[in-house]
Scaffold this motif. Structure first.
Motif, PDB file in Angstrom:
ATOM      1  N   TYR A 124     -25.838   7.520  -6.344  1.00  0.00           N
ATOM      2  CA  TYR A 124     -25.849   7.909  -7.416  1.00  0.00           C
ATOM      3  C   TYR A 124     -27.504   7.411  -7.385  1.00  0.00           C
ATOM      4  O   TYR A 124     -27.766   7.989  -8.693  1.00  0.00           O
ATOM      5  N   GLY A 125     -28.425   6.506  -7.044  1.00  0.00           N
ATOM      6  CA  GLY A 125     -29.377   5.821  -7.262  1.00  0.00           C
ATOM      7  C   GLY A 125     -30.230   8.098  -6.755  1.00  0.00           C
ATOM      8  O   GLY A 125     -31.323   7.986  -7.368  1.00  0.00           O
ATOM      9  N   VAL A 126     -29.560   8.399  -5.619  1.00  0.00           N
ATOM     10  CA  VAL A 126     -30.625   9.729  -5.518  1.00  0.00           C
ATOM     11  C   VAL A 126     -30.692  10.748  -6.412  1.00  0.00           C
ATOM     12  O   VAL A 126     -30.959  11.180  -7.385  1.00  0.00           O
ATOM     13  N   ILE A 127     -29.049  10.396  -7.336  1.00  0.00           N
ATOM     14  CA  ILE A 127     -28.880  11.503  -8.135  1.00  0.00           C
ATOM     15  C   ILE A 127     -30.243  11.305  -9.276  1.00  0.00           C
ATOM     16  O   ILE A 127     -29.735  11.810 -10.246  1.00  0.00           O
ATOM     17  N   GLY A 128     -29.855  10.062  -9.474  1.00  0.00           N
ATOM     18  CA  GLY A 128     -30.499   9.556 -10.532  1.00  0.00           C
ATOM     19  C   GLY A 128     -31.765  10.003 -11.153  1.00  0.00           C
ATOM     20  O   GLY A 128     -32.656  10.469 -11.857  1.00  0.00           O
ATOM     21  N   ARG A 129     -32.537   9.993  -9.836  1.00  0.00           N
ATOM     22  CA  ARG A 129     -33.617  10.137  -9.397  1.00  0.00           C
ATOM     23  C   ARG A 129     -34.088  11.437  -9.271  1.00  0.00           C
ATOM     24  O   ARG A 129     -35.196  12.361  -9.541  1.00  0.00           O
ATOM     25  N   LEU A 209     -34.479  -6.472 -12.357  1.00  0.00           N
ATOM     26  CA  LEU A 209     -33.567  -7.666 -12.446  1.00  0.00           C
ATOM     27  C   LEU A 209     -33.182  -8.364 -13.590  1.00  0.00           C
ATOM     28  O   LEU A 209     -32.047  -9.116 -14.093  1.00  0.00           O
ATOM     29  N   ARG A 210     -34.384  -9.282 -13.825  1.00  0.00           N
ATOM     30  CA  ARG A 210     -34.459  -9.807 -14.733  1.00  0.00           C
ATOM     31  C   ARG A 210     -33.845  -9.897 -16.593  1.00  0.00           C
ATOM     32  O   ARG A 210     -32.564  -9.488 -17.309  1.00  0.00           O
ATOM     33  N   GLU A 211     -34.370  -8.519 -16.660  1.00  0.00           N
ATOM     34  CA  GLU A 211     -34.287  -7.451 -17.734  1.00  0.00           C
ATOM     35  C   GLU A 211     -33.394  -7.511 -17.860  1.00  0.00           C
ATOM     36  O   GLU A 211     -32.383  -7.530 -19.277  1.00  0.00           O
ATOM     37  N   ALA A 212     -31.957  -6.673 -16.301  1.00  0.00           N
ATOM     38  CA  ALA A 212     -30.751  -6.126 -16.984  1.00  0.00           C
ATOM     39  C   ALA A 212     -29.769  -7.409 -16.806  1.00  0.00           C
ATOM     40  O   ALA A 212     -28.845  -7.301 -17.817  1.00  0.00           O
ATOM     41  N   LEU A 213     -30.107  -8.207 -16.206  1.00  0.00           N
ATOM     42  CA  LEU A 213     -29.166  -9.799 -16.316  1.00  0.00           C
ATOM     43  C   LEU A 213     -28.799 -10.523 -16.846  1.00  0.00           C
ATOM     44  O   LEU A 213     -28.416 -10.858 -17.563  1.00  0.00           O
ATOM     45  N   HIS A 214     -30.590 -10.569 -18.353  1.00  0.00           N
ATOM     46  CA  HIS A 214     -30.285 -10.668 -19.861  1.00  0.00           C
ATOM     47  C   HIS A 214     -29.809  -9.774 -21.213  1.00  0.00           C
ATOM     48  O   HIS A 214     -30.036 -10.500 -21.853  1.00  0.00           O
ATOM     49  N   TYR A 215     -29.387  -8.968 -20.845  1.00  0.00           N
ATOM     50  CA  TYR A 215     -29.732  -7.362 -21.624  1.00  0.00           C
ATOM     51  C   TYR A 215     -27.690  -7.147 -21.739  1.00  0.00           C
ATOM     52  O   TYR A 215     -27.100  -7.593 -20.779  1.00  0.00           O
ATOM     53  N   ALA A 331     -28.078   4.085 -16.205  1.00  0.00           N
ATOM     54  CA  ALA A 331     -29.567   5.061 -15.712  1.00  0.00           C
ATOM     55  C   ALA A 331     -29.690   5.208 -17.218  1.00  0.00           C
ATOM     56  O   ALA A 331     -31.006   5.352 -17.161  1.00  0.00           O
ATOM     57  N   GLN A 332     -28.936   5.678 -18.308  1.00  0.00           N
ATOM     58  CA  GLN A 332     -29.963   6.084 -19.726  1.00  0.00           C
ATOM     59  C   GLN A 332     -30.200   4.416 -20.554  1.00  0.00           C
ATOM     60  O   GLN A 332     -31.511   5.112 -20.775  1.00  0.00           O
ATOM     61  N   ILE A 333     -29.858   3.831 -19.788  1.00  0.00           N
ATOM     62  CA  ILE A 333     -30.049   1.991 -20.312  1.00  0.00           C
ATOM     63  C   ILE A 333     -31.952   1.790 -19.889  1.00  0.00           C
ATOM     64  O   ILE A 333     -32.689   1.279 -20.724  1.00  0.00           O
ATOM     65  N   PHE A 334     -31.347   1.858 -18.537  1.00  0.00           N
ATOM     66  CA  PHE A 334     -33.302   1.031 -17.703  1.00  0.00           C
ATOM     67  C   PHE A 334     -33.267   1.806 -16.835  1.00  0.00           C
ATOM     68  O   PHE A 334     -34.429   1.450 -17.039  1.00  0.00           O
ATOM     69  N   GLY A 335     -33.628   3.548 -16.991  1.00  0.00           N
ATOM     70  CA  GLY A 335     -34.474   4.252 -16.919  1.00  0.00           C
ATOM     71  C   GLY A 335     -33.294   4.483 -15.061  1.00  0.00           C
ATOM     72  O   GLY A 335     -32.812   3.931 -14.376  1.00  0.00           O
ATOM     73  N   VAL A 336     -34.225   4.807 -13.926  1.00  0.00           N
ATOM     74  CA  VAL A 336     -33.820   5.330 -13.131  1.00  0.00           C
ATOM     75  C   VAL A 336     -34.343   4.726 -11.923  1.00  0.00           C
ATOM     76  O   VAL A 336     -34.349   5.598 -10.899  1.00  0.00           O
ATOM     77  N   ALA A 337     -35.207   4.430 -12.198  1.00  0.00           N
ATOM     78  CA  ALA A 337     -36.604   3.781 -10.906  1.00  0.00           C
ATOM     79  C   ALA A 337     -36.027   2.855 -10.111  1.00  0.00           C
ATOM     80  O   ALA A 337     -35.755   2.667  -8.660  1.00  0.00           O
ATOM     81  N   HIS A 338     -34.901   1.879 -10.578  1.00  0.00           N
ATOM     82  CA  HIS A 338     -34.121   0.831 -10.035  1.00  0.00           C
ATOM     83  C   HIS A 338     -32.549   1.252  -9.743  1.00  0.00           C
ATOM     84  O   HIS A 338     -31.664   0.129  -9.552  1.00  0.00           O
ATOM     85  N   VAL A 392     -21.084  -1.958 -26.789  1.00  0.00           N
ATOM     86  CA  VAL A 392     -22.146  -1.458 -25.822  1.00  0.00           C
ATOM     87  C   VAL A 392     -23.137  -0.902 -26.018  1.00  0.00           C
ATOM     88  O   VAL A 392     -22.761   0.567 -27.137  1.00  0.00           O
ATOM     89  N   LYS A 393     -24.789  -0.823 -25.879  1.00  0.00           N
ATOM     90  CA  LYS A 393     -25.688   0.356 -26.429  1.00  0.00           C
ATOM     91  C   LYS A 393     -26.330   1.272 -25.625  1.00  0.00           C
ATOM     92  O   LYS A 393     -27.168   0.127 -24.110  1.00  0.00           O
ATOM     93  N   GLU A 394     -26.348   2.417 -25.990  1.00  0.00           N
ATOM     94  CA  GLU A 394     -26.467   3.086 -24.927  1.00  0.00           C
ATOM     95  C   GLU A 394     -27.930   3.641 -24.896  1.00  0.00           C
ATOM     96  O   GLU A 394     -28.519   4.122 -23.828  1.00  0.00           O
ATOM     97  N   THR A 395     -28.481   3.695 -25.463  1.00  0.00           N
ATOM     98  CA  THR A 395     -29.625   4.341 -26.158  1.00  0.00           C
ATOM     99  C   THR A 395     -30.606   3.505 -25.166  1.00  0.00           C
ATOM    100  O   THR A 395     -30.427   2.303 -24.576  1.00  0.00           O
ATOM    101  N   ALA A 396     -32.033   3.933 -24.706  1.00  0.00           N
ATOM    102  CA  ALA A 396     -32.873   3.609 -23.583  1.00  0.00           C
ATOM    103  C   ALA A 396     -33.826   1.921 -24.428  1.00  0.00           C
ATOM    104  O   ALA A 396     -33.997   1.918 -25.432  1.00  0.00           O
ATOM    105  N   ILE A 397     -34.055   1.321 -23.738  1.00  0.00           N
ATOM    106  CA  ILE A 397     -34.219   0.047 -23.550  1.00  0.00           C
ATOM    107  C   ILE A 397     -35.621  -0.307 -23.942  1.00  0.00           C
ATOM    108  O   ILE A 397     -36.599   0.697 -23.070  1.00  0.00           O
TER     109      ILE A 397
END
Length: 406
Positions: A124-129, A209-215, A331-338, A392-397
């Motif tokens: 899925y990482g490959v697909i996202g990128r 990681l910090r951003e995601a776990l606190h979101y 992917a939609q919330i955080f982007g695909v880099a990670h 859940v908020k699906e908009t990009a952070i």
């Protein structure tokens, strides 16, 4: 580094990614067929076999986080190649282990690590990128459907191999089949940097990681995925025994599991397609609530082969259909880099649920002589998962811009 490195073609990603998931997940879904042959040949208890598979699920979850990190940093190629080699070694160890410890280290640890590097999070990482956002959920649905097809295809194939070659030679054959992942991995080699993912990152791994776990929305998605793991592994492992306890012949359970795998192909693909048109949180809430309703009707209706087959077909539509919308939402919330790493964390929550589902089913059955309590827990968790996905908020952070150097 360019922010827009060359992309892999969509056709190449779908063919290679789907084939990798088909082989990796397909082999894994048939492990229950070896329970009796191995325990009888080695004079082991069923608990010994089950414990190794429980370790496998937990290792898969933990290792998936690190496999995702490595795939995001260095690309999927190296991770999948390593996973394929570990898969082959683990299957050989499963065939020739002579002690419970070695069996747990190979079947549990090695194969668990292998699955982390050759399944959804990395692919899925490959697909996202590489796949545009307007086709991403659909492409993830294709990959998830491939894993479902692997279950439908490989389980009877593995049963045929056991009957034709014996259980040890069947595992050796699967070890050779796992090496097919090596050339397929080359098809997911992402251009741009030396072996890497070649994607611009505005965050370090720890920052992401910090951003995601606190979101809050990420926490809610993890909670829902925990329920998914609890339900599907409890049903997949314990339903055959549940049906046998109620006097149904063994072939009913075999047909039921095959139906789940078959209809799962359609369910996961449909979820991926709908994810391009509808809010993913609404799709997830519907899936979890539908599971609760389907289980409730199954328990209330008279238990017959027909009711089992209807339950299996409908549950198959809902089985892994949570996978595409959950990962597409991340992917939609955080982007695909990670994305591979974050997908690994979400999947770790799934595997904790898997462990509890399979273990609690056996623990409560031993103490009550019935699976009823666990069925009720699965229903309640389904309702809870539907509710926690709605906020859940699906908009990009929105991130604060990095401070500029003086």
């Amino acid at each position: 580094m360019s922010e827009h490195p060359p992309k892999l073609s969509l056709t190449q990603i779908l063919i290679c990614g789907a084939a990798i998931v088909t082989v990796s997940m397909g082999i894994r879904h048939g492990f229950g067929l070896w329970l009796q042959p191995i325990t009888q040949a080695q004079s082991w208890s069923r608990e010994t076999f089950a414990f190794a598979l429980a370790i496998q699920n937990l290792v898969w979850g933990v290792a998936g986080i690190f496999a995702g990190m490595l795939a995001d940093r260095f690309g999927a190629l190296r991770v999948i190649v390593t996973g394929a080699i570990l898969y082959a070694l683990g299957l050989l160890g499963m065939a020739y282990a002579t002690s419970p410890l070695v069996f747990s280290l190979t079947t549990g640890v090695l194969i668990g690590m292998a699955q982390a590097g050759t399944t959804y999070a990395v692919v899925y990482g490959v697909i996202g990128r590489n796949v545009p956002a307007d086709k991403r959920s659909w492409a993830m649905g294709i990959a998830a459907a491939a894993g479902s097809f692997g279950q439908f295809l490989m389980v009877p194939t593995e049963g045929f191999l056991i009957n034709s070659l014996g259980w040890q030679n069947a595992l050796v054959t699967l070890a050779l089949a796992a090496l097919v992942l090596l050339p397929l991995a080359w098809g997911l080699r992402e251009p741009g940097v030396r072996g890497g993912a070649g994607h611009f990152r505005e965050q370090s791994i720890l920052q992401a990681l910090r951003e995601a776990l606190h979101y809050r929305s990420f926490q809610l998605l993890m909670a829902g995925y925990f329920v998914c793991g609890f339900q599907v592994v409890f049903i997949g492992v314990h339903m055959p025994s549940y049906l046998k306890d109620h006097g149904l012949p063994p072939q009913v359970a075999s047909y039921a599991l095959a139906l789940i795998g078959l209809f799962n192909v359609f369910g996961t693909y449909a979820a991926g397609v709908l994810g391009q048109r509808l809010q993913k949180k609404h799709i997830l809430a519907f899936i979890y609530l539908a599971r609760a309703l389907v289980i409730s009707v199954f328990l209330l209706a008279p238990l017959t082969p027909l009711s089992v087959y209807v339950f299996s077909a409908v549950m198959g539509l809902l089985w892994l259909s949570t996978v595409p919308p959950t990962n597409a939402a991340v992917a939609q919330i955080f982007g695909v880099a990670h994305l591979s790493m974050l997908g690994g964390f979400v999947f770790f929550s799934h595997q904790i649920g898997s462990f509890l589902g399979v273990w609690l089913g056996g623990w409560l059955y031993d103490r009550t002589g019935s699976y009823d309590i666990v069925w009720y827990i699965a229903i309640a968790l389904g309702v809870l998962a539907a509710l926690v996905n709605l906020p859940v908020k699906e908009t990009a952070i929105v991130r604060s811009p990095a401070p500029q150097a003086a």
